[in-house]
Structures are given as structure tokens and as C-alpha cells.
Design an enzyme around this catalytic site. Structure first.
Site, mmCIF file in Angstrom:
data_model
loop_
_atom_site.group_PDB
_atom_site.id
_atom_site.type_symbol
_atom_site.label_atom_id
_atom_site.label_comp_id
_atom_site.label_asym_id
_atom_site.label_seq_id
_atom_site.Cartn_x
_atom_site.Cartn_y
_atom_site.Cartn_z
ATOM 1 N N SER A 157 0.947 -1.134 -0.042
ATOM 2 C CA SER A 157 0.072 -0.070 0.113
ATOM 3 C C SER A 157 0.830 1.232 0.256
ATOM 4 C CB SER A 157 -0.647 -0.228 1.233
ATOM 5 O OG SER A 157 -1.420 1.172 1.568
ATOM 6 N N TYR A 170 -1.514 -0.812 10.530
ATOM 7 C CA TYR A 170 -1.630 -1.289 9.071
ATOM 8 C C TYR A 170 -0.463 -0.566 8.094
ATOM 9 C CZ TYR A 170 -3.755 -1.081 4.351
ATOM 10 O OH TYR A 170 -4.040 -1.138 3.103
HETATM 11 N N1 LIG Z 1 -8.901 -0.344 -0.814
HETATM 12 C C1 LIG Z 1 -7.770 0.270 -0.948
HETATM 13 O O1 LIG Z 1 -8.039 1.445 -0.975
HETATM 14 C C2 LIG Z 1 -6.670 -0.282 -0.727
HETATM 15 C C3 LIG Z 1 -5.319 0.498 -0.980
HETATM 16 C C4 LIG Z 1 -4.132 0.168 -0.665
HETATM 17 C C5 LIG Z 1 -3.754 -1.100 -0.430
HETATM 18 N N2 LIG Z 1 -5.117 -1.964 -0.508
HETATM 19 C C6 LIG Z 1 -4.725 -3.540 -0.217
HETATM 20 O O2 LIG Z 1 -5.322 -4.195 -1.059
HETATM 21 C C7 LIG Z 1 -5.661 -5.433 -0.726
HETATM 22 C C8 LIG Z 1 -7.216 -5.750 -0.923
HETATM 23 O O3 LIG Z 1 -7.893 -4.741 -0.389
HETATM 24 P P1 LIG Z 1 -9.340 -4.638 -0.689
HETATM 25 O O4 LIG Z 1 -9.923 -2.886 -0.526
HETATM 26 O O5 LIG Z 1 -10.131 -5.378 -1.804
HETATM 27 O O6 LIG Z 1 -10.269 -4.956 0.755
HETATM 28 P P2 LIG Z 1 -11.316 -5.772 1.026
HETATM 29 O O7 LIG Z 1 -12.768 -5.635 -0.019
HETATM 30 O O8 LIG Z 1 -11.749 -5.757 2.465
HETATM 31 O O9 LIG Z 1 -10.749 -7.547 0.676
HETATM 32 C C9 LIG Z 1 -10.171 -8.004 1.693
HETATM 33 C C10 LIG Z 1 -10.058 -9.524 1.178
HETATM 34 O O10 LIG Z 1 -9.004 -10.093 2.012
HETATM 35 C C11 LIG Z 1 -9.561 -11.216 2.747
HETATM 36 N N3 LIG Z 1 -9.106 -11.576 4.176
HETATM 37 C C12 LIG Z 1 -8.893 -10.540 5.082
HETATM 38 N N4 LIG Z 1 -8.428 -11.142 5.994
HETATM 39 C C13 LIG Z 1 -8.284 -12.630 5.832
HETATM 40 C C14 LIG Z 1 -7.647 -13.668 6.500
HETATM 41 N N5 LIG Z 1 -7.229 -13.459 7.697
HETATM 42 N N6 LIG Z 1 -7.464 -14.710 5.783
HETATM 43 C C15 LIG Z 1 -8.064 -14.942 4.362
HETATM 44 N N7 LIG Z 1 -8.592 -13.813 3.618
HETATM 45 C C16 LIG Z 1 -8.716 -12.709 4.351
HETATM 46 C C17 LIG Z 1 -11.047 -10.925 2.756
HETATM 47 O O11 LIG Z 1 -11.661 -11.961 2.795
HETATM 48 P P3 LIG Z 1 -13.149 -12.397 3.590
HETATM 49 O O12 LIG Z 1 -13.874 -10.899 3.255
HETATM 50 O O13 LIG Z 1 -13.733 -13.596 3.165
HETATM 51 O O14 LIG Z 1 -12.789 -12.323 5.154
HETATM 52 C C18 LIG Z 1 -11.416 -10.148 1.362
HETATM 53 O O15 LIG Z 1 -11.541 -11.311 0.202
HETATM 54 C C19 LIG Z 1 -5.543 -5.398 0.919
HETATM 55 O O16 LIG Z 1 -4.009 -6.198 1.155
HETATM 56 C C20 LIG Z 1 -5.522 -4.006 1.054
HETATM 57 O O17 LIG Z 1 -4.591 -3.958 2.446
HETATM 58 C C21 LIG Z 1 -6.336 -1.606 -0.385
#
Ligand SMILES: NC(=O)c1ccc[n+]([C@@H]2O[C@H](COP(=O)([O-])OP(=O)(O)OC[C@H]3O[C@@H](n4cnc5c(N)ncnc54)[C@H](OP(=O)(O)O)[C@@H]3O)[C@@H](O)[C@H]2O)c1
Length: 278
Positions: A157, A170
Site C-alpha cells: 500500500s 496497518y
Molecule cells: N482499498 C484500498 O483503498 C486499498 C489501498 C491500498 C492497499 N489495499 C490493499 O489491497 C488489498 C485488497 O483490499 P480490498 O480493498 O480489496 O479489501 P476488501 O474488499 O476488504 O477485501 C479483503 C480480502 O481479504 C480477505 N481477508 C482478510 N483477512 C483475511 C484472512 N485472515 N484470511 C484470508 N483472507 C482474508 C477478505 O476475505 P473475507 O472477506 O472473506 O474475510 C477479502 O477477500 C489488501 O491487502 C489491502 O490492504 C487496499
């Protein structure tokens, strides 16, 4: 592995064509991971999809099958190193993994009442984001190195570039993912394994929905997916977006700490509590 201690996987016969392109995505039940799973779906593609929520994961897998891909799902927690390892080896035995996207992650930070994130949430964040990434990568390394082939992508990130006062764990976890991916690259690239470190800023997802603050240069899910896939296709070492936010954070980082703190201090936020989450 699911929270009750057992790995639950979808069962399909283990026969695939030799030219099958195999993509494994953790955190495939939501947000970026789900969107990437759908975007990679096509005939001749096998997907290994992991997440914790059975309903959402099944819906994503079904959408991928509708597009002609084969999808194997597993309900597992990336904190469970043995469960993840066992599943990855099982997928790799069906079709050698071409691309792993270690994407699963959670966020935590200042709570809606302004209180600190607390040790339980901080530990869960580091365990999921940093150790979960390592658990998802390590089992495939000897297999990919043995074949002199394969690509690994870890999702960090832009929060890795500069610590933010409202999400210390985080930011620390993502700085760890960034350092892990960059370190790994030097070790495995000479053996034919490519490593891409994905460094996104804000994009629309359930995670960013819980972020209550200013989302500078917010991208849509489609824009984020396009940037990630283009970078992965080019086997880019770093996939950083949006560039403007990256530049801003990098600039803050070279300023004296007191000045950087003052600038970053203008961007305060809290994280809305996820039902059942840390
Ligand atoms: N959205 C942003 O603005 C942003 C910015 C920078 C980086 N990121 C990174 O991008 C990645 C995806 O984020 P997103 O925004 O798509 O988030 P999201 O919609 O909340 O999705 C997160 C995913 O991770 C899974 N997950 C969480 N904890 C887990 C665990 N302990 N074991 C297995 N699976 C787990 C969730 O599964 P369940 O829902 O089934 O639990 C879900 O499928 C993350 O690493 C996040 O930190 C996001």
C-alpha cells in the site's frame, strides 16, 4: 483454514490441460481480489481462490466459472501457515501455479470514538497483512524455483511509504510487505521467478468504504484492476498507483520529520468497525 480449524476446499477432478494458466489469489472473496479473479477468468485458466466468507467466495467462483475458467476455492485464514501451505501445494499439484497474488488484507486504526486501535486489532493486522503474505508466498517458492518459472505479486500500500497517525499497525504491516517483496525479488529472480510489489493508493472497495477520511485521488475498482493487470502482464517490479499520491508521500518523507508530521497531520481519519472484524 477456516476459523473452526479445518481447511474447506471445493472438490473437482484433478485433470487440467498442460497449457492451463494457473492464478492463485488470496482475499478473493471481496474487493480487488474478487475483481482480479473475474478479470483473469477465461477458458484455459485455472483459479485458486481463497477467502473466509463462504457466500461471497462462492459467488466470485461462480462468476469465474461462467466466464469459462476453472475455479477451486478454499475457506482459509492466511494466519494459518499450515493450512495455507497445504492448500497451495494441492493447487500446484493440479496445475503449476503461474501467478500468485497475495492480496488478503485487513485494515484497522483509530476507532470511530477516536480511541487507539488497540493491541488486538494491531496484532490481527500484522498477522493477516504481513505474516499472511509470507505464509502465502513461502510454500510456492521452492516449487517455482524448481521450475525456473512463476510470478509472485504481493499487495502492499502507499501507506507503506509514510506512517500515518491513525493507522500505525496497518502502515507497519504494509511497510513490511513492501520490504519483504523487494527483498525476495533479489533472491528468486536469478532462479526465473518474478516478483511484483503492488503499491496502491485509495481505490473503491469494502475496505476503503470503512475508511472515514479524505481519500485523495481515489480510483475506481476497474481502474485499480487495469493498473494491476497491466503491471503484472509487463512483470513490473513495482506497480505503484496513483503516481500523484506516491509522489506526495515520497516528498513528505524527505522533509524534516516535524514538517512531514505537520503535513500528514492534516489528513486524519478513523476506521469504521467491520462487523466481526478487529
Ligand atoms: N482499498 C484500498 O483503498 C486499498 C489501498 C491500498 C492497499 N489495499 C490493499 O489491497 C488489498 C485488497 O483490499 P480490498 O480493498 O480489496 O479489501 P476488501 O474488499 O476488504 O477485501 C479483503 C480480502 O481479504 C480477505 N481477508 C482478510 N483477512 C483475511 C484472512 N485472515 N484470511 C484470508 N483472507 C482474508 C477478505 O476475505 P473475507 O472477506 O472473506 O474475510 C477479502 O477477500 C489488501 O491487502 C489491502 O490492504 C487496499
Amino acid at each position: 483454514m477456516s476459523s473452526n480449524g479445518s481447511t474447506k476446499s471445493s472438490q473437482q477432478p484433478a485433470i487440467v490441460r498442460a497449457d492451463t494458466f494457473c492464478v492463485v489469489i488470496t482475499g478473493a472473496s471481496s474487493g480487488l481480489g474478487a475483481a482480479l479473479a473475474r478479470a483473469y477468468s477465461a477458458p484455459g485458466v485455472m483459479l485458486g481462490l481463497a477467502g473466509r466468507n463462504p457466500t461471497r467466495l462462492a459467488q466470485v467462483a461462480e462468476a469465474c466459472r461462467q466466464k469459462g475458467a476453472r475455479a477451486e476455492t478454499a475457506l482459509l485464514d492466511v494466519a494459518d501457515a499450515d493450512g495455507v501451505s497445504e492448500w497451495l501445494r494441492r493447487i500446484d499439484a493440479i496445475a503449476p501455479v503461474n501467478l500468485l497474488i497475495a492480496n488478503a488484507g485487513i485494515s484497522a486504526g483509530t476507532r470511530p470514538d477516536g480511541s487507539l486501535e488497540g493491541i488486538d486489532a494491531a496484532r490481527a493486522v500484522v498477522l493477516t497483512n504481513l505474516l499472511g503474505t509470507i505464509h502465502s508466498v513461502e510454500p510456492l517458492l521452492p516449487l517455482m524455483i524448481g521450475r525456473c518459472a512463476g510470478q509472485i505479486a504481493v499487495v502492499a500500500s502507499l501507506a507503506a511509504y509514510r506512517g500515518l497517525p491513525d493507522s500505525p499497525a496497518y502502515c507497519a504491516s504494509k511497510a513490511g510487505v513492501l520490504a519483504y517483496g523487494e527483498s525476495l525479488r533479489g533472491k528468486v529472480e536469478p532462479h526465473g521467478v518474478r516478483v511484483s510489489v503492488i503499491v496502491p493508493g485509495f481505490f473503491a472497495s469494502p475496505m476503503s468504504d470503512r475508511y472515514a477520511g479524505q481519500k485523495l485521488f481515489l480510483l475506481s475498482e476497474e481502474q485499480a484492476v487495469r493498473r494491476v493487470m497491466r503491471g503484472l502482464r509487463r512483470k513490473a517490479r513495482r506497480i505503484v498507483f496513483p503516481r500523484r499520491l506516491a509522489l506526495l508521500l515520497r516528498t513528505v518523507n524527505v522533509l524534516p520529520a516535524w514538517l512531514g508530521d505537520r503535513i500528514i497531520g492534516a489528513f486524519r481519519f478513523h476506521i469504521d468497525i467491520r462487523p466481526g472484524g478487529p
